[in-house]
Design a protein around this motif. Structure first.
Motif, short mmCIF file in Angstrom:
data_model
loop_
_atom_site.label_atom_id
_atom_site.label_comp_id
_atom_site.label_asym_id
_atom_site.label_seq_id
_atom_site.Cartn_x
_atom_site.Cartn_y
_atom_site.Cartn_z
N ASN A 1 2.56 12.18 5.01
CA ASN A 1 2.40 13.27 5.98
C ASN A 1 3.73 13.63 6.61
OD1 ASN A 1 -0.25 13.24 5.44
ND2 ASN A 1 -0.92 12.50 7.43
N VAL B 1 0.84 -1.19 0.00
CA VAL B 1 0.00 0.00 0.00
C VAL B 1 0.88 1.24 0.00
CG1 VAL B 1 -1.57 1.33 1.45
CG2 VAL B 1 -1.87 -1.14 1.20
N LYS B 2 0.48 2.24 -0.74
CA LYS B 2 1.18 3.52 -0.64
C LYS B 2 0.39 4.43 0.28
CE LYS B 2 3.76 3.59 -4.87
NZ LYS B 2 3.48 3.62 -6.29
N TRP B 3 1.12 5.12 1.13
CA TRP B 3 0.46 5.95 2.13
C TRP B 3 0.64 7.41 1.80
CZ3 TRP B 3 -2.72 3.53 5.24
CH2 TRP B 3 -2.54 2.15 5.39
N LYS B 4 -0.37 8.14 2.14
CA LYS B 4 -0.32 9.59 2.02
C LYS B 4 0.90 10.04 2.81
CE LYS B 4 -3.09 13.55 3.23
NZ LYS B 4 -4.21 14.00 4.06
N PHE C 1 5.58 11.71 8.26
CA PHE C 1 5.94 10.95 9.46
C PHE C 1 5.97 9.47 9.22
CE2 PHE C 1 1.68 9.53 10.08
CZ PHE C 1 0.84 10.61 9.91
N PHE C 2 5.62 9.02 8.04
CA PHE C 2 5.60 7.57 7.84
C PHE C 2 6.97 7.07 7.46
CE2 PHE C 2 0.94 7.95 6.84
CZ PHE C 2 0.59 7.56 8.11
N ASN C 3 7.29 5.97 8.07
CA ASN C 3 8.56 5.32 7.78
C ASN C 3 8.30 4.38 6.61
OD1 ASN C 3 11.02 4.14 7.89
ND2 ASN C 3 10.58 2.96 9.76
#
Lengths: 672, 672
Positions: free
Chosen positions: B666, B661-664, B668-670
């Motif tokens: 922000n 999954v690709k995350w938005k 702060f995601f590692n």
């Protein structure tokens, strides 16, 4: 009607106002449309309102009788040194709160038998009031040996455990609701008498005691009493309670007394006390225009939504002290998330919307409402959660009552008030904040506007909003929810997977409406006429959510949402232990309609894996079908395992091991 | 010889003592058997001593030349405002420390060329000394613009960055070693002159400055100088440096100046400074009998071994401040575990053994020695670790030198001193503390005892101890190591799997010796005669270790040990990414001898699993053969992945995911 804006937050706007001593301040810039103006025809919420009326409120009255809460008033009418004062020092409030909820119910569904029953209770309550107005059965029934928490004398323990002001607060809220609903003053007079007693005893004057409530709520209540009576002393008393905080005896964070309220910038201590206080600050600020109050609650709200709120909208992470945790301290299994705190959070967010007119407050409110708040009461209205954890190892279920019954009685008064949160009006702007089937009468420019909403929200994303009456120009401000706009909360605490951005579409009489959003609203400003139809469509993709990496409990895990609803994995729907789950890294989430299950809901289904250990102690991976249900619907089919945050990284799983190495027992190993 | 007990900690006992002004205190209750009395014939340690002599010490001299460290003394002899004072303010000490190591080497392996080379350097060092004894090239070479850390004037920055006392400490240690080895006073006179300069300038008298070393070591060194010279002022100065600490300018935990030393009870701040200070406290306490010092270091030692020590014996968890972390803060990938801190821990534990006579201190010492200390130098003696982490993601290897060269020069002086840790004597009791092939001459009751050890330890658990000379009754105290007695460290910080308790057996001339252990020793008290043979057997099972659950970094993980050696999984031995490993919950650990690999070692092999993700984003589990090597031997075959703590619970693995999954973003995601 402007003068009853605050009042109508949770009350009808039809209340009679007493003779005023001075002009009332207009209050919040935005006017609520009170719940009495909104007739709910919705499947989802209609069911909740029905069980509230038919099950929750009668249950709360019955339990109050069975547990001696009504008897306490009879005892106080005839004090005796023989009485052993038991229970909690705030048990009186369960009566007040249930009368409040019953009063809302009476306004929508008149019920002579219920009204008579309430009168009979109020007759007993009145007998417990001391001549000078003091009403606190925990002392009055046995003044020599009052309740352990009450203190030897009046007020001396009120900043700690005594709850004398807390009881006043709920008494006022209940009394005003009852007065508004019935026009009868029997409860209101009791409340005014007790309020006057407190106003005489407590304050800045030399002969007064300088004390503030250990448990807030009197602040909100006294502002309402000011608006009902027009007597400014109640507003002054509310302001005193806020301004003296941090300067009196108790100065701890537990009850937000660690510093002056206007200097606070982090949500700390007992979560219910906190959000009740922030709500009271908003009320006083709306009337006095005190910007230092508003700055403080804005800062605190930022802190909550960016560091201290669960994806369910739940607040108050810790059992210890029923308190907010540190920033990003959001454990799941041990999450406290008291039902009362969720209700208080709705109060706070609603007030901030009325102050600032931004949809972000409704994003928080809606998230709380559909998840961490209604999870607090069973679908049949007959049992309750006090804490609302986000995971369970079993052994946890809703109970029909609690010794400390604040949550059931708060549910009793909150659920019937729900229709009041759907619409709001500011000048010629109408706000459509919640989506549920209803028919509502609004006043815009002093002219009647009648709207009809039809929807299967939250299961379907189509809302049909019809103008039944209202030939005039005004702005229709449709809230486009945060979850459509790609924002889980108005912060970076949670994020959606970025390829799953849903879309929305708004049409008027079949013509698509274009336009930028302002503060989260799409404004349709036109001359409306009868039978105009607004069609709103939100894409209802199931979506993955990830928490900020700073939230240790959620690392390597995802949550699943659809629309405003947060989902969870519960044992009855799955043929594997949900704690052994591993999500596929690119899961395909399918929606399955289950109208027959738990009053009707949508499940979300996906292929996943379950991890276990074989007899040789080696990891075994099994393909499984994972079925998720809405979080609010868990714990209706027996006790068992549940998870909101689902492992997507191996290192977040807790594959339940079979036997393995035995360790020397040094007393610190968590032997599994 | 009693008077040189402390001295012989790291020196020969053959030193000449100066004319004494008063009788010297007998010092520690237990006497070391100095390294000069122990001729090592061991494969394992012989190889280390050989590379130290042939590679490390020559390398350290060459690097000191190449990097201008010797040139600095020449510059100081002819100061100039044109000199730019670069490097570190303690670069002088690398010369002193290398001379110290070379001196030990000279005593065992006389080498005229080396002796002459040292003299030539000392001639240069002497020219840098100012007339009053001050010797600190970082100021002297350019008094107007000294080193940035030196302070505008003498001493003003000594509690912070100047290192004037630190340089004195290493100078004394080097000078005494040189004096003991060669009988020459050329270095010792320089050191005495500088020590006198410091003793005049610093102290409690009104005309003196009240300052303590920012970086400790002078405390230990001055006690040695007292014992060599008999001049009590050096002992008093050492005690002043300890007692004034926490009362002078600098009061921070970084340099253990947050409170008076006798009130300290937790190991905090810069780890090397800390253990040097605790060692100095032990030295002063051994002479003065000050029990408040001993109570403090006992408390601190408890804190270290029960909450702040890695399984490798490494200490100092944090890169930030090169410092001890909080209790149980023991990260693996970012472990600091400076080589110098391991050496300092050996100093401290040895001194506590000499004070208390308990084998537990040698359990810590042996663990440190075989793991976190010798990992600091490559097997060929030519490259060094500064930090010794317990995991690697690649990109980390030993380097031939560092700008801050404390670790290589400390290795230069420590390794040749190792034979001095094998035996000790107290009255008629002989302690056998370490196991390595050697021939040693001891004095028991003033009579010579000659012992011979033969063993393949740490690869095999059989030790043959033969009495070559010593017809007299005495107690032979054989240390039964903690790892045999079921104790990983003398604390509950780590534990062995409980079904893997190894056994030991001790025989004298073929007859098994029975008896309880006292303080970790099996005492064989008999009239010994020539050719008596003690055979010691330790079962050498490979064993699993688990950390206290409070150590977050090790949760769900196990380490593997065999004998005193901690193992690790390194990339060259395994055909899968070691970070994706999952241990079988009941692993069978097999020993494989590899005499050809890395100077000879034993591997441990077991069946395990590796976790990965398939193209569909689902977890895939593969059976693998896991091969472990001793921790000290890692990073000799290129840079790559390494783990000491091996996941046994799924939730401790870090199965490297493929795309998901690709995350938005922000921020702060590692994102992996």
């Amino acid at each position: 009607m402007k003068k009853t804006f605050i009042l109508s937050l949770v009350l009808t706007a039809v209340g009679t106002v007493f003779a005023q001593k001075e002009p009332l301040h207009p209050g919040y810039p935005i006017d609520p449309v009170p719940f009495t103006s909104v007739k709910v025809t919705d499947h989802f919420w209609g069911q909740r309102l029905k069980t509230s009326r038919e099950v929750t409120i009668p249950l709360a009255f019955r339990k109050s009788e069975e547990t001696g809460r009504i008897k306490n008033f009879e005892k106080a009418a005839h004090p005796s040194e023989d009485y052993k004062v038991e229970g909690f020092s705030f048990d009186d409030t369960d009566i007040y709160k249930t009368i409040e909820g019953a009063s809302y119910s009476l306004q929508t569904y008149p019920d002579k038998r219920l009204e008579k029953y309430i009168d009979s209770i109020l007759a007993i309550v009145a007998t417990a009031q001391e001549p000078d107005g003091y009403l606190y059965t925990a002392r009055t029934m046995n003044p020599k040996h009052p309740h352990d928490w009450a203190g030897k004398e009046r007020w001396v323990a009120v900043e700690n455990l005594s709850h004398e002001f807390y009881n006043l607060g709920h008494m006022i809220e209940g009394a005003i609701a009852h007065y508004q609903a019935t026009g009868k003053r029997n409860f209101l007079d009791i409340a005014i008498k007790y309020a006057d007693c407190v106003c005489r005893a407590i304050g800045n004057a030399p002969e007064q005691k300088r004390l503030v409530p250990g448990h807030q709520i009197a602040e909100m209540a006294l502002v309402k009493l000011y608006l009902v009576t027009g007597d400014r002393k109640y507003l002054d008393q509310a302001k005193f309670f806020l301004d003296a905080r941090g300067y009196t005896g108790r100065k701890d964070a537990y009850s937000q007394a660690h510093k002056p309220v206007i200097e606070q910038d982090e949500a700390v201590g007992h979560a219910v006390r906190a959000v009740y206080m922030y709500s009271g600050m908003a009320d006083v600020a709306a009337i006095t225009g005190d910007s230092s109050y508003i700055k403080a609650i804005d800062r605190i709200w930022d802190n909550i939504v960016s560091k201290k709120m669960y994806i369910t909208g739940g607040i108050g992470a810790r059992h210890q002290g029923e308190a907010f945790g540190d920033n990003y301290e959001l454990p799941n299994l041990s999450a406290y998330c008291e039902t009362c705190a969720a209700i208080g959070s709705v109060y706070m967010n609603y007030r901030l919307f009325l102050l600032h007119g931004d949809a972000k407050y409704f994003d928080v409110l809606e998230r709380t409402l559909y998840n961490g708040l209604i999870s607090g009461v069973s679908l049949d209205g007959g049992s309750f959660f006090y804490p609302n954890p986000l995971a369970s190892d079993g052994g946890y279920s809703r109970k029909p009552w609690f010794g400390c019954a604040c949550c059931p009685s708060n549910i009793s008064r909150f659920i019937p008030s729900l229709p009041g949160y759907v619409y709001a009006v500011k000048d010629r702007q109408v706000y459509v904040n919640l989506f549920l089937s209803n028919r509502a009468e609004l006043k815009v420019n002093d002219k009647k506007v009648v709207l009809e909403q039809e929807t299967s929200y939250p299961w379907k994303g189509d809302i049909r909003l019809k103008v039944l009456q209202g030939n005039q120009p005004f702005g229709m401000n449709v809230r486009i929810p945060g979850w459509v706009r790609g924002s889980v909360l108005p912060s970076d605490l949670y994020a959606y997977a970025d390829h799953q951005q849903p879309a929305y579409r708004v049409m008027v009489n079949g013509q698509e409406v274009e336009g930028e959003l302002h503060n989260g609203y799409l404004t349709i400003d036109r001359k409306w006429k009868k039978n105009d139809v607004v069609e709103i469509h939100f894409d209802m993709l199931p979506r993955l959510v990830k928490a900020n990496e700073k939230v240790a409990a959620d690392r390597g895990r995802v949550a699943v949402e659809r629309g405003p609803v947060v989902y969870c994995a519960e044992w009855p729907d799955n043929d594997f232990n949900v704690h052994t789950l591993l999500m596929n890294r690119r899961p395909e989430l399918r929606v399955v309609e289950r109208p027959e299950l738990l009053y009707g809901l949508n499940q979300i289904v996906t292929d996943a894996q379950a991890l276990s250990y074989d007899k040789a102690g080696k990891l075994a991976v099994k393909d499984v079908k994972l079925t998720l249900i809405p979080y609010y619907a868990w714990a209706h089919r027996g006790e068992g395992d549940m998870e909101v945050w689902l492992p997507m990284e191996v290192n977040a799983t807790s594959a339940q091991p079979q036997k393995g190495v035995k360790w020397k027992d040094n007393g610190f190993f968590n032997n599994k």
